[in-house]
Design a protein around this motif. Structure first.
Motif, PDB file in Angstrom:
ATOM      1  N   MET A 181     -14.746  48.130 -24.832  1.00  0.00           N
ATOM      2  CA  MET A 181     -14.969  47.130 -23.796  1.00  0.00           C
ATOM      3  C   MET A 181     -15.954  46.090 -24.325  1.00  0.00           C
ATOM      4  N   THR A 182     -15.735  44.849 -23.975  1.00  0.00           N
ATOM      5  CA  THR A 182     -16.650  43.790 -24.395  1.00  0.00           C
ATOM      6  C   THR A 182     -17.797  43.670 -23.396  1.00  0.00           C
ATOM      7  N   SER A 183     -18.872  43.072 -23.855  1.00  0.00           N
ATOM      8  CA  SER A 183     -20.014  42.826 -22.972  1.00  0.00           C
ATOM      9  C   SER A 183     -19.614  41.913 -21.831  1.00  0.00           C
ATOM     10  N   ILE A 234     -19.523  44.517 -13.321  1.00  0.00           N
ATOM     11  CA  ILE A 234     -20.701  44.954 -12.566  1.00  0.00           C
ATOM     12  C   ILE A 234     -21.395  43.822 -11.827  1.00  0.00           C
ATOM     13  N   GLY A 235     -20.931  42.596 -12.039  1.00  0.00           N
ATOM     14  CA  GLY A 235     -21.459  41.470 -11.275  1.00  0.00           C
ATOM     15  C   GLY A 235     -22.799  40.931 -11.725  1.00  0.00           C
ATOM     16  N   ILE A 236     -23.059  40.940 -13.036  1.00  0.00           N
ATOM     17  CA  ILE A 236     -24.266  40.286 -13.553  1.00  0.00           C
ATOM     18  C   ILE A 236     -23.851  39.265 -14.607  1.00  0.00           C
ATOM     19  N   THR A 237     -24.760  38.407 -14.955  1.00  0.00           N
ATOM     20  CA  THR A 237     -24.434  37.376 -15.934  1.00  0.00           C
ATOM     21  C   THR A 237     -24.419  37.987 -17.337  1.00  0.00           C
ATOM     22  N   PRO A 238     -23.604  37.435 -18.222  1.00  0.00           N
ATOM     23  CA  PRO A 238     -23.621  37.908 -19.613  1.00  0.00           C
ATOM     24  C   PRO A 238     -25.004  37.772 -20.248  1.00  0.00           C
ATOM     25  N   ALA A 239     -25.756  36.748 -19.846  1.00  0.00           N
ATOM     26  CA  ALA A 239     -27.110  36.565 -20.390  1.00  0.00           C
ATOM     27  C   ALA A 239     -28.021  37.724 -19.995  1.00  0.00           C
ATOM     28  N   ASN A 240     -27.957  38.145 -18.729  1.00  0.00           N
ATOM     29  CA  ASN A 240     -28.785  39.276 -18.292  1.00  0.00           C
ATOM     30  C   ASN A 240     -28.354  40.577 -18.954  1.00  0.00           C
ATOM     31  N   LEU A 241     -27.062  40.753 -19.158  1.00  0.00           N
ATOM     32  CA  LEU A 241     -26.583  41.944 -19.852  1.00  0.00           C
ATOM     33  C   LEU A 241     -27.069  41.938 -21.296  1.00  0.00           C
ATOM     34  N   SER A 242     -27.079  40.774 -21.921  1.00  0.00           N
ATOM     35  CA  SER A 242     -27.563  40.648 -23.295  1.00  0.00           C
ATOM     36  C   SER A 242     -29.036  41.031 -23.397  1.00  0.00           C
ATOM     37  N   ILE A 243     -29.828  40.618 -22.426  1.00  0.00           N
ATOM     38  CA  ILE A 243     -31.253  40.973 -22.404  1.00  0.00           C
ATOM     39  C   ILE A 243     -31.410  42.490 -22.325  1.00  0.00           C
ATOM     40  N   LYS A 282     -29.093  44.747 -23.308  1.00  0.00           N
ATOM     41  CA  LYS A 282     -28.559  45.335 -24.537  1.00  0.00           C
ATOM     42  C   LYS A 282     -29.541  45.259 -25.695  1.00  0.00           C
ATOM     43  N   THR A 283     -30.291  44.181 -25.782  1.00  0.00           N
ATOM     44  CA  THR A 283     -31.222  44.004 -26.899  1.00  0.00           C
ATOM     45  C   THR A 283     -32.545  44.726 -26.690  1.00  0.00           C
ATOM     46  N   GLY A 284     -32.706  45.345 -25.522  1.00  0.00           N
ATOM     47  CA  GLY A 284     -33.934  46.075 -25.249  1.00  0.00           C
ATOM     48  C   GLY A 284     -35.081  45.185 -24.827  1.00  0.00           C
ATOM     49  N   LYS A 285     -34.807  43.932 -24.501  1.00  0.00           N
ATOM     50  CA  LYS A 285     -35.859  42.998 -24.109  1.00  0.00           C
ATOM     51  C   LYS A 285     -36.142  43.028 -22.610  1.00  0.00           C
ATOM     52  N   ALA A 286     -35.338  43.766 -21.865  1.00  0.00           N
ATOM     53  CA  ALA A 286     -35.546  43.866 -20.412  1.00  0.00           C
ATOM     54  C   ALA A 286     -36.800  44.679 -20.142  1.00  0.00           C
TER      55      ALA A 286
END
Length: 67
Positions: free
Chosen positions: A15-17, A24-33, A35-39
């Protein structure tokens, strides 16, 4: 330290990001944050949606690594 293994689980599920973000209804930018552990945190509601979409457990995505 908490390590985020979302890329691994996404790869296993083929599955792609972008697809996960849409499901799941979030922005790709928030998912990226995430995924990178920056959240700085994750809501249980979001974690629940991720686990449902990927058919996995929270421990498959999040891993504790001692320092």
């Amino acid at each position: 330290m908490i390590r985020v293994n979302l890329d691994v689980v996404l790869s296993e599920r083929k599955m792609t990001s972008k697809e996960l973000a849409q499901r799941i209804g979030i922005t790709p930018a928030n998912l990226s944050i995430l995924k990178t552990g920056k959240a700085r945190g994750i809501r249980f509601e979001t974690l629940d949606k991720i686990c449902r979409a990927l058919n996995c457990q929270p421990g498959d995505i999040l891993e504790y690594q001692g320092e």
